[in-house]
Design a protein around this motif. Structure first.
Motif, mmCIF file in Angstrom:
data_model
loop_
_atom_site.group_PDB
_atom_site.id
_atom_site.type_symbol
_atom_site.label_atom_id
_atom_site.label_comp_id
_atom_site.label_asym_id
_atom_site.label_seq_id
_atom_site.Cartn_x
_atom_site.Cartn_y
_atom_site.Cartn_z
ATOM 1 N N GLU A 1 -6.638 16.705 25.336
ATOM 2 C CA GLU A 1 -5.181 16.624 25.239
ATOM 3 C C GLU A 1 -4.768 15.909 23.960
ATOM 4 O O GLU A 1 -3.841 16.332 23.269
ATOM 5 N N ALA A 2 -5.447 14.815 23.603
ATOM 6 C CA ALA A 2 -5.133 14.107 22.355
ATOM 7 C C ALA A 2 -5.371 15.016 21.150
ATOM 8 O O ALA A 2 -4.565 15.036 20.210
ATOM 9 N N LEU A 3 -6.456 15.776 21.173
ATOM 10 C CA LEU A 3 -6.740 16.712 20.085
ATOM 11 C C LEU A 3 -5.668 17.787 20.015
ATOM 12 O O LEU A 3 -5.126 18.072 18.939
ATOM 13 N N SER A 4 -5.333 18.382 21.144
ATOM 14 C CA SER A 4 -4.320 19.443 21.169
ATOM 15 C C SER A 4 -2.982 18.922 20.638
ATOM 16 O O SER A 4 -2.317 19.580 19.834
ATOM 17 N N ARG A 5 -2.578 17.740 21.081
ATOM 18 C CA ARG A 5 -1.318 17.139 20.636
ATOM 19 C C ARG A 5 -1.338 16.883 19.131
ATOM 20 O O ARG A 5 -0.393 17.220 18.414
ATOM 21 N N THR A 6 -2.439 16.333 18.634
ATOM 22 C CA THR A 6 -2.543 16.015 17.208
ATOM 23 C C THR A 6 -2.510 17.286 16.362
ATOM 24 O O THR A 6 -1.825 17.334 15.331
ATOM 25 N N VAL A 7 -3.215 18.320 16.778
ATOM 26 C CA VAL A 7 -3.202 19.583 16.028
ATOM 27 C C VAL A 7 -1.792 20.177 16.030
ATOM 28 O O VAL A 7 -1.295 20.623 14.988
ATOM 29 N N ARG A 8 -1.123 20.178 17.179
ATOM 30 C CA ARG A 8 0.246 20.708 17.228
ATOM 31 C C ARG A 8 1.165 19.932 16.278
ATOM 32 O O ARG A 8 1.987 20.532 15.573
ATOM 33 N N GLU A 9 1.019 18.606 16.255
ATOM 34 C CA GLU A 9 1.855 17.785 15.366
ATOM 35 C C GLU A 9 1.550 18.057 13.898
ATOM 36 O O GLU A 9 2.453 18.237 13.086
ATOM 37 N N ARG A 10 0.274 18.060 13.535
ATOM 38 C CA ARG A 10 -0.112 18.189 12.129
ATOM 39 C C ARG A 10 0.125 19.590 11.576
ATOM 40 O O ARG A 10 0.302 19.754 10.371
ATOM 41 N N PHE A 11 0.086 20.599 12.447
ATOM 42 C CA PHE A 11 0.248 21.975 11.990
ATOM 43 C C PHE A 11 1.551 22.587 12.509
ATOM 44 O O PHE A 11 1.672 23.802 12.603
ATOM 45 N N ALA A 12 2.533 21.745 12.800
ATOM 46 C CA ALA A 12 3.828 22.224 13.291
ATOM 47 C C ALA A 12 4.455 23.180 12.279
ATOM 48 O O ALA A 12 4.335 22.988 11.066
ATOM 49 N N GLY A 13 5.089 24.233 12.799
ATOM 50 C CA GLY A 13 5.773 25.172 11.919
ATOM 51 C C GLY A 13 4.889 26.280 11.384
ATOM 52 O O GLY A 13 5.331 27.074 10.559
ATOM 53 N N ARG A 14 3.652 26.328 11.817
ATOM 54 C CA ARG A 14 2.737 27.400 11.389
ATOM 55 C C ARG A 14 1.703 27.600 12.485
ATOM 56 O O ARG A 14 1.494 26.715 13.307
#
Length: 135
Positions: free
Chosen positions: A92-105
């Motif tokens: 979940e922490a990984l999924s959240r971090t990836v969504r945040e860092r790659f938001a908009g693409r």
């Protein structure tokens, strides 16, 4: 014609004594940027005991390495993530971090590999990235 260069950017520790470089750049029709796995070490070498903190720092370290090759997270096409003692909370922490860092693409292709140990005592995560840019 293809050219190859290696970069060890300021802001990341010197990996040469350990026999590798942080960044390899392959220039041809597409410019490929291949990063060594980045851990959660802070600039002073410290490792937080918290997985999410290490993961955020690893992503910051990836950004530093990419910048040294004139690239950004927007250029990342693939991640490989090594996780010590993987569980649902870490996913979940990984999924959240990836969504945040790659938001908009779209998120890059990603493989998560559970492992029993990484290179340094206390290291909980290592993230490898591959990026592609035009010339």
């Amino acid at each position: 014609m293809t050219s190859l260069s290696f970069i060890n950017p300021p802001g990341l520790y010197d990996p040469e004594p350990n026999g590798y470089s942080h960044v390899a750049v392959v220039e041809g029709a597409t410019r490929w940027i291949l990063l060594a796995g980045q851990g959660g070490e802070a600039p002073d070498g410290a490792l937080s005991p918290d997985f999410a903190v290490q993961l955020r720092q690893a992503m910051d370290n990836i950004s530093i390495a990419l910048a040294a090759a004139n690239a950004t997270l927007r250029d990342v096409v693939r991640l490989t993530v090594l996780v010590v003692d993987h569980d649902g909370a870490k996913l979940e922490a990984l999924s959240r971090t990836v969504r945040e860092r790659f938001a908009g693409r779209p998120a890059p292709a990603c493989t998560l590999i559970p492992v029993p140990r990484l290179a340094l005592d206390g290291m909980l995560v290592e993230v490898e990235a591959t990026a592609a840019t035009g010339r």
